[in-house]
Design a protein around this motif. Sequence first.
Motif, PDB file in Angstrom:
ATOM      1  N   SER A   1       0.822  -1.205   0.000  1.00  0.00           N
ATOM      2  CA  SER A   1       0.000   0.000   0.000  1.00  0.00           C
ATOM      3  C   SER A   1       0.858   1.259   0.000  1.00  0.00           C
ATOM      4  N   PRO A   2       0.313   2.374  -0.484  1.00  0.00           N
ATOM      5  CA  PRO A   2       1.055   3.654  -0.460  1.00  0.00           C
ATOM      6  C   PRO A   2       1.372   4.121   0.961  1.00  0.00           C
ATOM      7  N   ILE A   3       0.494   3.796   1.925  1.00  0.00           N
ATOM      8  CA  ILE A   3       0.738   4.203   3.314  1.00  0.00           C
ATOM      9  C   ILE A   3       2.019   3.568   3.833  1.00  0.00           C
ATOM     10  N   CYS A   4       2.204   2.282   3.532  1.00  0.00           N
ATOM     11  CA  CYS A   4       3.429   1.590   3.959  1.00  0.00           C
ATOM     12  C   CYS A   4       4.648   2.178   3.262  1.00  0.00           C
ATOM     13  N   GLY A   5       4.495   2.525   1.977  1.00  0.00           N
ATOM     14  CA  GLY A   5       5.612   3.118   1.249  1.00  0.00           C
ATOM     15  C   GLY A   5       6.019   4.452   1.826  1.00  0.00           C
ATOM     16  N   GLU A   6       5.043   5.275   2.206  1.00  0.00           N
ATOM     17  CA  GLU A   6       5.357   6.557   2.822  1.00  0.00           C
ATOM     18  C   GLU A   6       6.060   6.384   4.158  1.00  0.00           C
ATOM     19  N   THR A   7       5.614   5.384   4.917  1.00  0.00           N
ATOM     20  CA  THR A   7       6.259   5.130   6.211  1.00  0.00           C
ATOM     21  C   THR A   7       7.712   4.717   6.033  1.00  0.00           C
ATOM     22  N   LYS A   8       7.979   3.839   5.065  1.00  0.00           N
ATOM     23  CA  LYS A   8       9.350   3.389   4.827  1.00  0.00           C
ATOM     24  C   LYS A   8      10.231   4.532   4.343  1.00  0.00           C
ATOM     25  N   SER A   9       9.676   5.402   3.510  1.00  0.00           N
ATOM     26  CA  SER A   9      10.459   6.557   3.034  1.00  0.00           C
ATOM     27  C   SER A   9      10.838   7.475   4.192  1.00  0.00           C
ATOM     28  N   GLU A  10       9.883   7.714   5.093  1.00  0.00           N
ATOM     29  CA  GLU A  10      10.172   8.583   6.236  1.00  0.00           C
ATOM     30  C   GLU A  10      11.146   7.917   7.201  1.00  0.00           C
ATOM     31  N   LEU A  11      11.058   6.587   7.318  1.00  0.00           N
ATOM     32  CA  LEU A  11      12.005   5.871   8.167  1.00  0.00           C
ATOM     33  C   LEU A  11      13.419   5.979   7.612  1.00  0.00           C
ATOM     34  N   GLU A  12      13.548   5.918   6.301  1.00  0.00           N
ATOM     35  CA  GLU A  12      14.865   6.066   5.693  1.00  0.00           C
ATOM     36  C   GLU A  12      15.428   7.463   5.957  1.00  0.00           C
ATOM     37  N   ARG A  13      14.547   8.448   5.909  1.00  0.00           N
ATOM     38  CA  ARG A  13      14.996   9.806   6.196  1.00  0.00           C
ATOM     39  C   ARG A  13      15.421   9.949   7.655  1.00  0.00           C
ATOM     40  N   LEU A  14      14.636   9.364   8.558  1.00  0.00           N
ATOM     41  CA  LEU A  14      14.973   9.447   9.976  1.00  0.00           C
ATOM     42  C   LEU A  14      16.220   8.649  10.315  1.00  0.00           C
ATOM     43  N   SER A  15      16.480   7.584   9.555  1.00  0.00           N
ATOM     44  CA  SER A  15      17.676   6.778   9.844  1.00  0.00           C
ATOM     45  C   SER A  15      18.954   7.561   9.585  1.00  0.00           C
ATOM     46  N   ASN A  16      18.878   8.606   8.758  1.00  0.00           N
ATOM     47  CA  ASN A  16      20.036   9.464   8.487  1.00  0.00           C
ATOM     48  C   ASN A  16      20.157  10.620   9.470  1.00  0.00           C
ATOM     49  N   ASP A  17      19.242  10.669  10.419  1.00  0.00           N
ATOM     50  CA  ASP A  17      19.261  11.738  11.420  1.00  0.00           C
ATOM     51  C   ASP A  17      20.482  11.578  12.312  1.00  0.00           C
ATOM     52  N   GLN A  18      21.325  12.582  12.322  1.00  0.00           N
ATOM     53  CA  GLN A  18      22.555  12.506  13.111  1.00  0.00           C
ATOM     54  C   GLN A  18      22.290  12.621  14.609  1.00  0.00           C
ATOM     55  N   ASN A  19      21.126  13.140  14.982  1.00  0.00           N
ATOM     56  CA  ASN A  19      20.809  13.335  16.399  1.00  0.00           C
ATOM     57  C   ASN A  19      19.986  12.196  16.986  1.00  0.00           C
ATOM     58  N   LYS A  20      19.712  11.163  16.211  1.00  0.00           N
ATOM     59  CA  LYS A  20      18.919  10.044  16.725  1.00  0.00           C
ATOM     60  C   LYS A  20      19.731   9.300  17.774  1.00  0.00           C
ATOM     61  N   LYS A  21      19.028   8.807  18.781  1.00  0.00           N
ATOM     62  CA  LYS A  21      19.682   8.088  19.870  1.00  0.00           C
ATOM     63  C   LYS A  21      18.897   6.815  20.174  1.00  0.00           C
ATOM     64  N   SER A  22      19.638   5.780  20.529  1.00  0.00           N
ATOM     65  CA  SER A  22      18.984   4.535  20.938  1.00  0.00           C
ATOM     66  C   SER A  22      18.373   4.710  22.322  1.00  0.00           C
ATOM     67  N   LEU A  23      17.284   3.998  22.575  1.00  0.00           N
ATOM     68  CA  LEU A  23      16.575   4.152  23.847  1.00  0.00           C
ATOM     69  C   LEU A  23      17.192   3.338  24.966  1.00  0.00           C
ATOM     70  N   PHE A  24      17.955   2.320  24.641  1.00  0.00           N
ATOM     71  CA  PHE A  24      18.256   1.282  25.610  1.00  0.00           C
ATOM     72  C   PHE A  24      19.657   1.431  26.184  1.00  0.00           C
ATOM     73  N   ARG A  25      19.731   1.299  27.499  1.00  0.00           N
ATOM     74  CA  ARG A  25      20.992   1.307  28.232  1.00  0.00           C
ATOM     75  C   ARG A  25      20.991   0.149  29.209  1.00  0.00           C
ATOM     76  N   GLU A  26      22.155  -0.419  29.445  1.00  0.00           N
ATOM     77  CA  GLU A  26      22.248  -1.576  30.320  1.00  0.00           C
ATOM     78  C   GLU A  26      22.026  -1.199  31.782  1.00  0.00           C
ATOM     79  N   GLU A  27      22.411   0.006  32.175  1.00  0.00           N
ATOM     80  CA  GLU A  27      22.312   0.417  33.567  1.00  0.00           C
ATOM     81  C   GLU A  27      21.387   1.621  33.699  1.00  0.00           C
TER      82      GLU A  27
END
Length: 600
Positions: free
Chosen positions: A325-351
Amino acid sequence: MSSSNDLCSISMSQRNSDDLPETTSSDKKGPVLSFHNVSYHVKEKKCFPFNQKTTEEKELWNINGIMKPGLNAIVGPQGGGKSRLLDILAARKEPRVLYENVWVHEVPHPDNFQCNSGYVVQDDVVMSTLTVRENMWFLASLRLPTTMSKKRKNKRIKKVIEKLGLCEVADSKVIYQFLYVKSKGERKMICIGMELILDPSILFLDEPTTGLDWNTAYKVIKLLKSLSEQGRTIIFSIYQPQYSIVQLFDSLTILASGKLMYHGPAKMALEYFKSAGYSCEHYANPAEVFFDVINGIIKQKSEANNTEMPSTNEKSVIEAFYEKSPICGETKSELERLSNDQNKKSLFREEITYVTSFGHQLIGITWRSFQNLVGRPQPWIKQIISTFILGIIVGATFLWLKNDCTEIQNRAAVLFFLMAHQCFSSMSAVKLFVVQKQLFLHEHISGYYRVSSYFLGNILSDLLARRFLPSFIFTFIVYFMVGSKPAVEAFFIMIFTLMMMAFSSISMSLAIGISHSDVTITRQVMNIYFTFMLIFLGLTLYFGSMAPQILWLQYFSIPYYGFTALQHNEFLGRYFCQALNITHDNNCPNYIICSGEEFL
């Protein structure tokens, strides 16, 4: 690296006032949560211990999506994986997925994400014997930085109470039995308010409408809608929402059997199902349409002749359609854009990094534990009264025993009874942590306190109020009524010995209770242990009369060490006695011969 105060105050860095900010829906600026190919596996061991087989079950299958500021709902049938996905996005699951594929954007300090975000569990986990204001103060004292003054904390609590409409019950206890907070909707509001004290920019809720009537459920979601319009990202799971509630959603995520069926704007869901070939003209609620499709009530129609197409697995059809569907395609395109975000941070820490010190947490937990005891005075008052009466009865039974060798066996019986009473009365501590297990798990993961501070704080309050005081009263009455050894040090040694026995009994009860969530099972195990050991000790007061092959059992007995210490304290330097196995003396029954000399 940021300090601990910075790590647990994400929202505070975004908001300058103690008030909950008021913004319009057109000015939604806040954190964005993106997740890429999230999967979750569960391993289970089956069959007998010597022929175990480990099976792996996949509960989530390559879930992709974006959660933006607004009201983001996760809908699906029971067992569809909506709560599992919610826990993963909230960083509350063990590392069984590729955590680097879950990112948060536009938040300056995402470290210790579970400390910074709010999470409202499905069951209302809150200390029910405390008032609403006291519960909120406990959270504020542990989760807000110590640099924040008490005045500011109280002001924030007041603002939250006013916003949620809890002014009438603010100083009422949450407990159901006394009918202080009667409405379950009010309890849900209290749980939401507890998380709003931190003023989080991201708030998670696990089925917040479960158990509520339609009107109350609408009010809860309406409240969440107003919070999302202030720039917050609200993510929650919900089961079979009504039409009026669905109309409030900004984003809708539909899961079934751990697979993604739809992820996109909620207002486009009906058109999506129509484009997939499902008749929706008589339906106004996308959630109802989805459940009817899954249950086979609505069939997919052929585009050629508009006839229903038989399908053995509607979920697979919808999943395949969504991927194209086009909705899924739009989501994947935006995810690709967000994956290049230099300020993105992972949520998970061991401690987990805490904003308060160990000592501050210990004081707060001990205070709450004492408040809990005061809030439920009936159990420990009954315990003290029953202990006092039992001490009078035992003391009257052995009133003023003679100080000669003919009464040694009776004195030993008194010591045996003291020891047995202490062992069995200590078993009530088994429910100390079991009944608060869900509350502890939620608060610890959320960064309230360390495990050590929680354990010591509850142990201190329990030992002083429920263990030491009753034991002291009982021992004090019996000690002087039976005329035990007239020495101050002997009395305190007896108190110390009995308390050490209580500590040992409590420790064993807690160790066994860790593996069981049912208090009854642990009590039964401890009853069997103490009953067997006391019977064995009674039969082996004179160890030479028992078979040496089983004498080693005494070293696994808590009563054995306690009874030995009590005898040593009572009789050493007072009488000179010798235990014999064969010889019987008429003046000293029960195989005891005494010299008749009393050492001063």
